[in-house]
Every structure is written in C-alpha cells, then in structure tokens.
Design a protein around this motif. Sequence first.
Motif, PDB file in Angstrom:
ATOM      1  N   LEU A 196     -20.868 -41.002 -37.175  1.00 40.74           N
ATOM      2  CA  LEU A 196     -21.637 -42.248 -37.140  1.00 40.74           C
ATOM      3  C   LEU A 196     -21.102 -43.251 -38.152  1.00 40.74           C
ATOM      4  CD1 LEU A 196     -25.267 -40.825 -36.764  1.00 40.74           C
ATOM      5  CD2 LEU A 196     -23.919 -42.005 -35.033  1.00 40.74           C
ATOM      6  N   ALA A 197     -20.695 -42.758 -39.334  1.00 43.69           N
ATOM      7  CA  ALA A 197     -20.118 -43.660 -40.327  1.00 43.69           C
ATOM      8  C   ALA A 197     -18.823 -44.278 -39.811  1.00 43.69           C
ATOM      9  CB  ALA A 197     -19.868 -42.904 -41.632  1.00 43.69           C
ATOM     10  N   GLU A 198     -17.993 -43.459 -39.139  1.00 44.71           N
ATOM     11  CA  GLU A 198     -16.753 -43.976 -38.558  1.00 44.71           C
ATOM     12  C   GLU A 198     -17.045 -44.993 -37.459  1.00 44.71           C
ATOM     13  OE1 GLU A 198     -13.550 -43.473 -39.278  1.00 44.71           O
ATOM     14  OE2 GLU A 198     -14.070 -42.275 -41.047  1.00 44.71           O
ATOM     15  N   MET A 199     -18.082 -44.693 -36.659  1.00 43.76           N
ATOM     16  CA  MET A 199     -18.446 -45.624 -35.584  1.00 43.76           C
ATOM     17  C   MET A 199     -18.967 -46.933 -36.149  1.00 43.76           C
ATOM     18  SD  MET A 199     -20.226 -42.727 -33.177  1.00 43.76           S
ATOM     19  CE  MET A 199     -21.181 -43.893 -32.214  1.00 43.76           C
ATOM     20  N   ALA A 200     -19.716 -46.852 -37.267  1.00 39.40           N
ATOM     21  CA  ALA A 200     -20.203 -48.076 -37.906  1.00 39.40           C
ATOM     22  C   ALA A 200     -19.053 -48.915 -38.432  1.00 39.40           C
ATOM     23  CB  ALA A 200     -21.166 -47.722 -39.043  1.00 39.40           C
ATOM     24  N   ALA A 201     -17.962 -48.238 -38.797  1.00 37.56           N
ATOM     25  CA  ALA A 201     -16.777 -48.953 -39.282  1.00 37.56           C
ATOM     26  C   ALA A 201     -15.899 -49.459 -38.147  1.00 37.56           C
ATOM     27  CB  ALA A 201     -15.960 -48.048 -40.208  1.00 37.56           C
ATOM     28  N   GLY A 202     -16.274 -49.161 -36.902  1.00 35.41           N
ATOM     29  CA  GLY A 202     -15.522 -49.661 -35.754  1.00 35.41           C
ATOM     30  C   GLY A 202     -14.587 -48.666 -35.122  1.00 35.41           C
ATOM     31  N   ASN A 203     -14.557 -47.422 -35.645  1.00 40.19           N
ATOM     32  CA  ASN A 203     -13.697 -46.395 -35.064  1.00 40.19           C
ATOM     33  C   ASN A 203     -14.518 -45.568 -34.078  1.00 40.19           C
ATOM     34  OD1 ASN A 203     -11.764 -44.507 -34.467  1.00 40.19           O
ATOM     35  ND2 ASN A 203     -11.921 -43.430 -36.427  1.00 40.19           N
ATOM     36  N   TYR A 204     -14.395 -45.851 -32.794  1.00 36.73           N
ATOM     37  CA  TYR A 204     -15.211 -45.198 -31.777  1.00 36.73           C
ATOM     38  C   TYR A 204     -14.533 -43.978 -31.162  1.00 36.73           C
ATOM     39  CZ  TYR A 204     -17.613 -49.675 -32.080  1.00 36.73           C
ATOM     40  OH  TYR A 204     -18.261 -50.782 -32.536  1.00 36.73           O
ATOM     41  N   HIS A 205     -13.321 -43.674 -31.582  1.00 36.74           N
ATOM     42  CA  HIS A 205     -12.626 -42.505 -31.052  1.00 36.74           C
ATOM     43  C   HIS A 205     -13.029 -41.287 -31.888  1.00 36.74           C
ATOM     44  CE1 HIS A 205      -9.623 -40.228 -28.895  1.00 36.74           C
ATOM     45  NE2 HIS A 205      -9.112 -39.807 -30.043  1.00 36.74           N
ATOM     46  N   GLN A 206     -14.089 -40.595 -31.447  1.00 35.64           N
ATOM     47  CA  GLN A 206     -14.630 -39.470 -32.196  1.00 35.64           C
ATOM     48  C   GLN A 206     -14.651 -38.223 -31.310  1.00 35.64           C
ATOM     49  OE1 GLN A 206     -15.367 -39.701 -35.423  1.00 35.64           O
ATOM     50  NE2 GLN A 206     -14.811 -41.878 -35.363  1.00 35.64           N
ATOM     51  N   THR A 207     -14.280 -37.104 -31.901  1.00 41.19           N
ATOM     52  CA  THR A 207     -14.315 -35.817 -31.203  1.00 41.19           C
ATOM     53  C   THR A 207     -15.210 -34.871 -32.008  1.00 41.19           C
ATOM     54  OG1 THR A 207     -12.328 -35.108 -32.372  1.00 41.19           O
ATOM     55  CG2 THR A 207     -12.036 -36.091 -30.191  1.00 41.19           C
ATOM     56  N   ILE A 208     -16.421 -34.675 -31.539  1.00 37.56           N
ATOM     57  CA  ILE A 208     -17.372 -33.786 -32.204  1.00 37.56           C
ATOM     58  C   ILE A 208     -17.480 -32.515 -31.382  1.00 37.56           C
ATOM     59  CG2 ILE A 208     -19.725 -33.540 -33.065  1.00 37.56           C
ATOM     60  CD1 ILE A 208     -19.918 -36.567 -33.134  1.00 37.56           C
ATOM     61  N   THR A 209     -17.112 -31.382 -31.979  1.00 41.49           N
ATOM     62  CA  THR A 209     -17.154 -30.098 -31.278  1.00 41.49           C
ATOM     63  C   THR A 209     -18.268 -29.249 -31.862  1.00 41.49           C
ATOM     64  OG1 THR A 209     -15.520 -29.192 -32.826  1.00 41.49           O
ATOM     65  CG2 THR A 209     -14.697 -30.144 -30.774  1.00 41.49           C
TER      66      THR A 209
END
Length: 460
Positions: A196-209
């Motif tokens: 979520l912190a990365e997404m708030a910074a604009g990085n939407y490429h997230q892989t949560i396993t």
Amino acid sequence: MFYSLRTKLFLSILFINTLLIATVLWLNSTSFNQNFADYVNKQEARRLQPLLESLAAYNQRNQGWQALQNNPKQWVALINLSYPTLMNDRRRFSPRPPYLERLLLKSEQGELIVGREDPNKRFVWVPITNDASDTLGYIGYQPNERLDAQVDNIFRAQYKEQIRWIAVALLITSAVFAIFISGVIARPLRKVSTALAEMAAGNYHQTITHNSQDELGQLAQDVKQLADTLQENQKSRSQWVTDIAHELRTPIAVLLADIESAQDGIRETNEDWLKSLQWQAERMGRLVNDLNELSGSEVGALQYKKAPVDLKQLMFASLEQYSSRLNESNIKLSMSTKGKNFLAFIDEQRIEQLFSNLMQNTLRYTDSPGQLSLQLLEQDSMLLLTWSDSSPGVAETEFPKLFDRLYRVDSSRNRKTGGSGLGLAIVKNIVHAHQGTVVAKSSELGGVTIELTLPKAIQE
C-alpha cells in the motif's frame, strides 16, 4: 517497535496464556489441597479404626463415656487393647505413643471427655459410630503431629515446586508460540502495508503472495487486485490523455496549416476554404461536447433524476426526429415491441441521449442502403432493447472494445466520418448508471447488435 502489530499480538497472546495458566494452577492447587486433606483424613481414619472400634464397644458396654472422664489409666488400657503390638514392638507400629496419648475424645454432644484441647492448635475430628452408623463421639488429633506429617509436607512442597516449574515451562512455550503466531499473522500484513505504501507512492506493480484461504489471504488478494486495477487505470488514463491530445492535434494542425497558407498567400481564401475550416472547428466542437457528455455520464447515478417513464413512447418520440436523416442515408427503420408494461425507472433526458448516440453511431457507420431494426420486450424485472443494423460488421474480437473510450474499428470507423469514438462509451455509462447491462454482438442483418437492459418501474 512496542506499538507494532506483531508486538501487540505477542503481548496479547502471552497475557491470555499467562492468565489461563495462572487460573489452571490456582484451580489445581485448590483442588490438590482439598483432595490431599481428604486423603489424609481417610488414611488417619483407617489408622485409628482399631481404636474407634474399641471405643464404640466401650461406649455400648458402659452406656456412655462417664467412666473415661478423669481416668487416664482406662484410656491407656483402651489404647493398648486396640493396638496389642504397640508394647511388644513399637517399630512395627507407625503411630508413636505420644501421638496416641495426645488424642482427644469428645462425646456426641461435643463435651470433652479425654485430653486437653489447645485453642491455638488445629484438630481433626473423626466420628465414632456403632453398627447402626449412629455417632457416639469423636476422636481428635493434630495433623502436624502425625508420624508421616513431615512426609506429607515434603510431598506437598515437592508437588508445588513441580507445579511452579511446569508453569515456567508453559510460559516459555507460550512465549515461543506467541512469537511464532504473531509473526505468521503480522508477516502478510507487513507485505500488504508495504504494498500500500508503494501504491501510495505511485508504484502499482505489486506482487503479494499469500496462499492461505483465510481473511489474510483474501486481504492480500484484494490488495493485489487493487494494485492491478490501479495499474490498469493508470495505463488507461495515460492512453486516454494521449488519445485526446491526438484527436485534438489533427484538426488544430489542419486549421493552423490552412491559416498559415492563407496568410502566406499560398492558399486562396475562398468559400471552400472557409467550409473546410468550419468542418474542422465543428469536429473539435463535437469532440469537446462528447468529452463533456462522457464526463457527465460518469458522475454516477446520484446525478440522475430517475422516474417511471414509458420507454416505448420515449423510444418512438426520440427516433421520430431522425426519420428524415434515415431517409437521406437510405436506411430503413423497423421497430417492434412485445409485452404490455414498458414502464421503466429511468432518467428521461439521459435515455434520450442514449438513443441519440446509438442513432448517430448507426448513421455514421452503416452502409447505404441499409437497415435498422429495433425490438423492445419485457424480461422479468428488466426491459430488453435490441438495436441491430446492417453491414459493415465487426470482428468477434472487437466487440468487447467497442465501448472503450476513443476506440475505433479500422475497417469501418475512421476519422473521416467525424466520429469521436465516445458515443458507445457514453451509452455504457448511462446504462450502468441505471443498473442495467449492455453488450455488443453480431447482427443477423450483417452489422452490429447492441443489447441493453433497463430496470422496470415498480408498480404499487
């Protein structure tokens, strides 16, 4: 660090386990003391059984205890009679003589017969009964003066010491498990928090396993889906801005080129030139108007003024104004209805806009001569409108994209027709704002069929 979720989980689990361990130990200690006291009393009663039988027989022979009062010799005689081996081999007899000599005797009414009761010492009283289980009196003894009282105290102390070590072992085990469990719970939450912190910074490429099927796994999947959606929206927005800029750049470039040519005297400023400028300006105006309509249609159902409206009458009235343009384009219109109740819960102006966009789409992209077939029918709690036109058709792979913003099919939709590529996107937004559905598929007439549903009005 102390306020982290893992620390709070660890302290909570450890506190609950400590409370449970303390409660179990307290209940165990209470139960042990009571059961141990009962056990000692039963053992002592069994040890005193010979004396109890002798005293019961003595009471029956003498009709009471009067003969024993102030008669220590008789008391010693009864003890010797009860324990004949006492004088011969005292080592084989567990109770010591002083212990027996300190025994007390009370009548059934509580009157002291033998011995002297010390109020500062605790005595345990064992009842003396006859064959009919009637209580004749009581024998009292001091538990701490028993021969094996010291052994009992040692056993009790050892038991409590073992319980304390067990409690310590349980607390250590509980702490280890609390660390493990808090880590298991906090680990995916940390991943979600980082994502979520990365997404708030604009990085939407997230892989949560996180493969568990519990709520944490569902949360990880939801955040992953949110990241994918935001990433797709970011791409769509970027493409959207690029497409708008491209759509506006072409007519603006043509206008500027024509104006510069006229200023340089290269191009003659005649009526055809003015018409060309007007056409380019109208094209930009239509694009701006369509963008404004699209923005308005995306505001949502809160901006819609819905009311019960007869969809059949609205459809006929809205399309009547296009009869002359249909004749000019040599497109034959046929409309049919099936059902009795066409009362829909809709925003009348938005649905008129929907009919207008669909008609503009047909007029732009249907070959002449052509056909347009409209069918309105009831379908449970919805009204189904089928809008079918004739060729040209669209490939099956293109149907899902027809409702995208600024999308055109190369073979039939091009900028020469003047379309902005926003008409069907506006139609989709209007239908969805009415909690309806809209799909595109091949038409039996050779073109495209648009099927949409709108909710019926609830009749009281």
